[in-house]
Write a protein that holds these residues in place. Structure first.
Motif: not given
Length: 100
Positions: A1-4, A47-64
């Motif tokens: 799943m990918h969401v922008e 849940m583990r995610v790959r996040a991208t914001l502008g030119g930066s990408s990192w692996t982290t988690s989203v939380f409810p």
């Protein structure tokens, strides 16, 4: 799943000396994450995610976040500095679920 999506950076003050900066995922994306996860989550419901914001990408988690009824993404200081962002700024974020 990918969401922008676009979201405003906001601060949650955990304790006096600590604060965390987040963006909130949209309600429909959060509902889809809950549905796809089917109860499979990590610590704190994350849940583990790959996040991208502008030119930066990192692996982290989203939380409810039960207060907002959505998932939230922490945006660490190094990312905010690299992208010249502060709480209150609105930015475009992309999130890709890694575990499902």
């Amino acid at each position: 799943m990918h969401v922008e999506f676009e979201s405003e950076l906001w601060v949650w003050a955990a304790r006096r000396a600590e604060s965390w900066t987040f963006v909130s995922l949209p309600e429909d994306a959060s509902e889809e994450i809950r549905h796809r996860a089917g109860g499979l989550t990590r610590g704190f419901g994350s849940m583990r995610v790959r996040a991208t914001l502008g030119g930066s990408s990192w692996t982290t988690s989203v939380f409810p976040d039960s207060t907002r009824n959505v998932y939230v993404l922490p945006v660490k200081r190094a990312i905010r500095t690299a992208e010249s962002l502060s709480p209150g700024d609105v930015t475009t974020v992309a999130v890709e679920l890694l575990d499902i």
